[in-house]
Design an enzyme around this catalytic site. Structure first.
Site, PDB file in Angstrom:
ATOM      1  N   HIS A   1       0.827  -1.217   0.000  1.00 52.16           N
ATOM      2  CA  HIS A   1       0.000   0.000   0.000  1.00 52.16           C
ATOM      3  C   HIS A   1       0.856   1.260   0.000  1.00 52.16           C
ATOM      4  O   HIS A   1       0.968   1.944   1.036  1.00 52.16           O
ATOM      5  CB  HIS A   1      -0.939  -0.012   1.212  1.00 52.16           C
TER       6      HIS A   1
ATOM      7  N   HIS B   1      -1.926  -1.328   7.153  1.00 58.61           N
ATOM      8  CA  HIS B   1      -1.570  -1.559   5.746  1.00 58.61           C
ATOM      9  C   HIS B   1      -0.503  -0.567   5.273  1.00 58.61           C
ATOM     10  O   HIS B   1       0.115  -0.773   4.234  1.00 58.61           O
ATOM     11  CB  HIS B   1      -2.805  -1.500   4.840  1.00 58.61           C
TER      12      HIS B   1
ATOM     13  N   SER C   1      -6.218  -5.469  10.851  1.00 57.75           N
ATOM     14  CA  SER C   1      -7.675  -5.429  10.897  1.00 57.75           C
ATOM     15  C   SER C   1      -7.998  -4.048  11.462  1.00 57.75           C
ATOM     16  O   SER C   1      -7.666  -3.729  12.603  1.00 57.75           O
ATOM     17  CB  SER C   1      -8.209  -6.522  11.819  1.00 57.75           C
TER      18      SER C   1
ATOM     19  N   ARG D   1     -18.692 -18.986  38.823  1.00 53.78           N
ATOM     20  CA  ARG D   1     -18.450 -17.586  38.501  1.00 53.78           C
ATOM     21  C   ARG D   1     -18.001 -16.819  39.727  1.00 53.78           C
ATOM     22  O   ARG D   1     -17.140 -15.944  39.653  1.00 53.78           O
ATOM     23  CB  ARG D   1     -19.680 -16.922  37.859  1.00 53.78           C
TER      24      ARG D   1
ATOM     25  N   GLU E   1     -16.928  -4.001  24.687  1.00 55.09           N
ATOM     26  CA  GLU E   1     -16.075  -5.177  24.773  1.00 55.09           C
ATOM     27  C   GLU E   1     -14.897  -5.142  23.799  1.00 55.09           C
ATOM     28  O   GLU E   1     -13.809  -5.607  24.122  1.00 55.09           O
ATOM     29  CB  GLU E   1     -16.902  -6.455  24.528  1.00 55.09           C
TER      30      GLU E   1
ATOM     31  N   GLN F   1     -28.402 -13.967  26.270  1.00 55.72           N
ATOM     32  CA  GLN F   1     -27.410 -13.910  27.347  1.00 55.72           C
ATOM     33  C   GLN F   1     -26.591 -15.196  27.487  1.00 55.72           C
ATOM     34  O   GLN F   1     -25.696 -15.280  28.323  1.00 55.72           O
ATOM     35  CB  GLN F   1     -28.078 -13.622  28.697  1.00 55.72           C
TER      36      GLN F   1
ATOM     37  N   ARG G   1     -23.402 -19.834  35.924  1.00 56.51           N
ATOM     38  CA  ARG G   1     -24.161 -18.876  36.724  1.00 56.51           C
ATOM     39  C   ARG G   1     -24.615 -19.448  38.060  1.00 56.51           C
ATOM     40  O   ARG G   1     -24.451 -18.824  39.100  1.00 56.51           O
ATOM     41  CB  ARG G   1     -25.370 -18.388  35.935  1.00 56.51           C
TER      42      ARG G   1
END
Lengths: 610, 610
Positions: B26, B67, B114, B308, B356, B417, B463
């Site tokens: 590039h 790139h 990415s 958990r 996240e 969930q 859980r």
């Protein structure tokens, strides 16, 4: 106004009792938006045919904050479509009223619950209204403040503004509390206002519990020109029950029975007979689209063509037969070749820029209005939207995905651009279809099958040109396979797909010279797999070698293993097991042991044991 | 100044020749940022010890627009650390100069390519500088304008502002072209300025080819107080070569040999001897952290505890032994129990809000500076960041992931969930470790193993409360398993993990009453798998039943199939194969056929055949 206040109180009553009865749920998140939703649905704004959820011109409502499901169900009860008794089945195994809204409940537009996805779905619905169906319906999305932290929401914001979606209205329920504490901005609405404005939206700031302001805001939103509208409402989490109002620690927490009694005493008399009404939408329908014939294929047998290119030509070729196709791409249409469709049918192509999460959410929205979205980018970059893809399945979406640049065989660009886990990702979706054609003919045929099939389909394409293997009139079916080489003397089956089919054919020719015969199967349908053919071949030959340009876990190898697990036939898996890197495609295939040479070595080992 | 212009010209020369030699790459994306990078690295701002890439107080540079790798490598050549000859190995199989930067090249901080991920990595590096190492080094991130469409960048923006990262500087190379065409905003820099400001950054707008402005901007950035800085530079794609400047169609396109000649003629005389210099950083080191002993476990055998919760207590308990741990969570710390660590060591806990993708990118940045990040959210929501997780592996990251609320057994919250594809996702990462403990004791022991292990580890937690199965002094190893029930009369092996271990034990007791004996194995290490134990058990019993609270593809079942593929022993896989929904945990396990009853039915079928 009095009527709306009564309805809001009824909705609060419902939200509280149903979550207490269920022993779980999110009453405080529901209470904060009760006035907003009452005003929207019953204050003269929302136009909806309660007896025809599929009316093309219905306004649409998405609960991006899907955990406010008690509120969602209560709304429709207040509209007279659910009884209190039915509300009390909330979250039970046999009830359509699930913990977060799903299609089990007829008024749900799209399944939500993974935060930050509703606005993108709204973008899809709004794109459909403005550019495809050309209908005046509005799309409303209820948003939590906490979920505005999700980058996907800002993708939706920028794309909505870019496409001038003045038929999209976001309603931000700024109740200042997330799950474990206060959001970053609390009740400082100016932050949201400045950001919405900077992203090109019209921002209207209101008190989310002041009905006149609420109604004015929705009226104003109907006047929007060229810009989407964000109503930013200051609200109180748990509004209506003093001891749960505006405090931390009440997220996702139903009231216990004694707490409920106190709460209901506070609410006071609830008029359970009051019902809200909605005006029906204008009787308008989208223009009908009539399918017509498509051209047959005419590939020259001696001219290699990349399957990624065949994807593009296929889109363009089959559109007349599927006039409700739309094509979306994320800034790589000259690599995925969706640009070929764009050139011919620009009205049906939507550039979604480098924002894959929103692209998938918008595709879901488009699919919910009867379009067939074909969504493309590099296979590797589809991992960017795995959560959206996962959630789209829970909406029973009819979306077609294409991931190009599969495997190490893309060559010099290196690992970041290589799709090596995409087969595994798409295989996890219930009843998904996963296709990986080896040549241009099969690619085009399978794109046609994709369009016909109802459900999520994933097609994996290759970067480099590959030889034509099939005749233009060959038939390819989801769940099928092709036996390319077969003899009574086969000592092993090579099960390959995509680029490795060509490596397998090269291996076949070399091994034949050594008097070693192998069966070569093009397993272009990785899911569902052609178990019958595989089982037969496995029993015939006594050994199976799978070879894929993909990591070893969850891909073609494990799919074959699953299909053959009862046979006792050993399956040897060739896959990408070493850290990939830049290099020439052939160098990389050899390095990973998935080239013709790698296949031959595996076969010779088997031959030795016989 | 003259010196900087000469260096910039040399860098342009290098970028052009290396991509032409490689036949890919590039160059135009590299040319647009050549002046910016020259000014940054050699204009007196960037402080770096060229002979010690690991100096704790080095400034750091990330190419989010990975790139532009020709530019990246050319920089270090201009610093005297690469020869022209070495540059000409760009993209070759044997070269450390990959198509997008990886750790093969010693000056790469993190693998990129990415798009939209570099700023989050920068957030991690900056968090480390400001709050952990307490060093004054700056982190610079080169950003493309096109990749600012990625929502992940806006997550990084909001979190950086929230944490007052005035040691983080973004440099936006606004060259107005993406891959297939113009970006949404072209050269309208005001859009980026308004958004950066609205997101709490100090925005400095400059001409990206005017060296005095460039140097002034970097000087100004050094004075930042409490706010991160975004330098928004108007640039020309392909700057320096007139026939490729500012036009579409030149993305990712190397010059052909004749085009290169024309370009070099335009560039004019290149002083190949000029070198840029960087001042070394201040000799400062972070405070040393000394490990100390940890408390042993003291679980009461008769009190069920959710795994958990055990994750949270483990983090808190082991920290003294691993003082370079940091813990990140995405607004669900009261559900994942990372809040237990937060309460005790608030300085080492970072709330990352509902974002996240940025959380994982920041964890990568933190790990690159010697911290051990433990990252948690619901297993389902880790799919949101699959691309970031994928890319972190290419940086050889040392990140520990915890996904809670695994499976249908979470109950009433429903499908959105439920983590049902997370095992498959994490198994695809090269050499990853995937753990799924069944009780609190094994959870705590494995969290300790996670901290000891170098590489990506994923731990899946449940859980609901589950019984204690193991003694407090039991040993658990990555790659191990536990045989919980065994006899000479076993007719099948039940291979389970997590919640299904308890179902398997229930099935064992019931079957025993019918005189049917089965072996029960707790396969807590799904990857690497204890093949030895499995093989032995498979051969002993002649039948294997796998049972997992996870979809059928890519999970425990297929992992076991892969391990046993040579044995010919039939493997029957019980997994989630029906659309999940709300309901009680036990109802859902039974519905999916993965409860004790489902296991028993599978065993009885085998018993009948014997």
């Amino acid at each position: 106004m009095n009527n709306l206040e009564s309805i809001a109180k009824l909705i609060r009553y419902y939200s509280l009792i149903m979550s207490t009865e269920a022993g779980s749920g999110h009453p405080t998140s529901s209470l904060s938006a009760a006035d907003l939703m009452t005003g929207l649905l019953f204050g003269g704004t929302f136009r909806y045919d309660l007896d025809n959820t599929h009316h093309p011109n219905n306004d649409r409502l998405i609960f991006s904050k899907g955990h406010a499901s008690p509120l969602f169900y209560s709304i429709w009860a207040a509209a007279g479509k659910l009884t209190e008794q039915e509300l009390l089945t909330f979250r039970k195994f046999t009830s359509p009223l699930e913990g977060h809204p799903t299609g089990e409940f007829k008024y749900t537009v799209a399944a939500t619950g993974s935060l930050g996805q509703g606005l993108s779905i709204g973008v899809g619905l709004a794109l459909n209204a403005k550019y495809i169906d050309k209908l005046p319906y509005r799309t409303y999305v209820l948003l939590g403040d906490s979920e505005m932290a999700e980058g996907s929401q800002w993708e939706a914001m920028e794309i909505a503004a870019h496409y001038k979606l003045d038929n999209l209205i976001g309603i931000m329920d700024v109740n200042r509390f997330g799950q474990r504490g206060e959001t970053m901005y609390g009740h400082d609405l100016s932050v949201y206002k400045d950001r919405a404005s900077a992203f090109g939206w019209e921002a209207i700031v209101i008190d989310g519990h002041h009905m006149p302001q609420i109604l004015t805001a929705f009226k104003q939103a109907l006047q929007a020109q060229e810009r989407p509208v964000m109503i930013i409402a200051k609200t109180i989490k748990g509004k209506g029950v003093s001891f749960i109002e505006d405090r931390n620690g009440w997220h996702g927490r139903p009231l216990k029975k004694d707490e409920l009694s106190r709460a209901l005493a506070e609410l006071g008399a609830v008029d359970k007979s009051v019902r809200g009404s909605m005006e029906k939408p204008e009787e308008l329908k989208p223009a009908e689209r009539f399918p017509s014939n498509i051209q047959p294929l005419s590939y020259a047998a001696d001219k290699p063509v990349a399957t990624r290119r065949a994807y593009g030509t296929a889109l363009e070729r089959i559109f007349p037969a599927f006039p409700n196709m739309v094509v979306l791409d994320a800034e790589v249409s000259n690599s995925t070749y969706s640009e070929l469709f764009k050139a011919k049918y620009p009205d049906r192509f939507f550039e979604m820029y480098i924002a894959e999460q929103n692209m998938i959410g918008a595709a879901l929205g488009l699919s919910l209005r009867g379009n067939i979205p074909f969504v493309s980018t590099f296979a590797a970059f589809l991992t960017r939207a795995f959560d959206q893809i996962r959630m789209s399945r829970y909406s029973n979406a009819n979306i077609k995905f294409c991931g190009s640049h599969a495997g190490v065989s893309i060559g010099e660009d290196g690992s970041s651009q290589m799709g090596l886990e995409d087969i595994a990702m798409f295989r996890t979706l219930l009843d998904s279809v996963v296709l990986y054609p080896s040549d241009a003919v099969s690619t085009e045929k399978l794109v046609e099958e994709m369009a016909q099939h109802r459900g999520i389909v994933y097609l994996r394409t290759t970067r480099k040109d590959t030889p034509i293997l099939y005749r233009n009139d060959e038939v390819f079916r989801i769940g099928g396979s092709k036996i390319l080489k077969s003899s009574k003397a086969d000592i092993a089956v090579i099960a390959a797909a995509g680029i490795t089919v060509h490596e397998a054919l090269r291996a076949y020719e070399e091994l034949k010279k050594e008097n070693i015969m192998v069966r070569v199967i093009d397993l272009y349908s990785i899911k569902p797999l052609d178990s019958t053919t595989l089982l037969h071949a496995a029993r015939d030959t006594g050994a199976v070698i799978t070879v894929e340009d993909h990591y070893a876990e969850g891909g073609l190898g494990e799919a074959v293993l699953s299909a053959l697990s009862a046979t006792g036939v050993p399956v040897h898996s060739l896959a990408v097991r070493k850290m990939p890197r830049s290099g020439k495609p052939d160098e990389l295939l050899a390095f990973e042991g998935i080239s013709s040479r790698g296949i031959m070595e595996a076969v010779r080992k088997i031959a030795k044991k016989r």
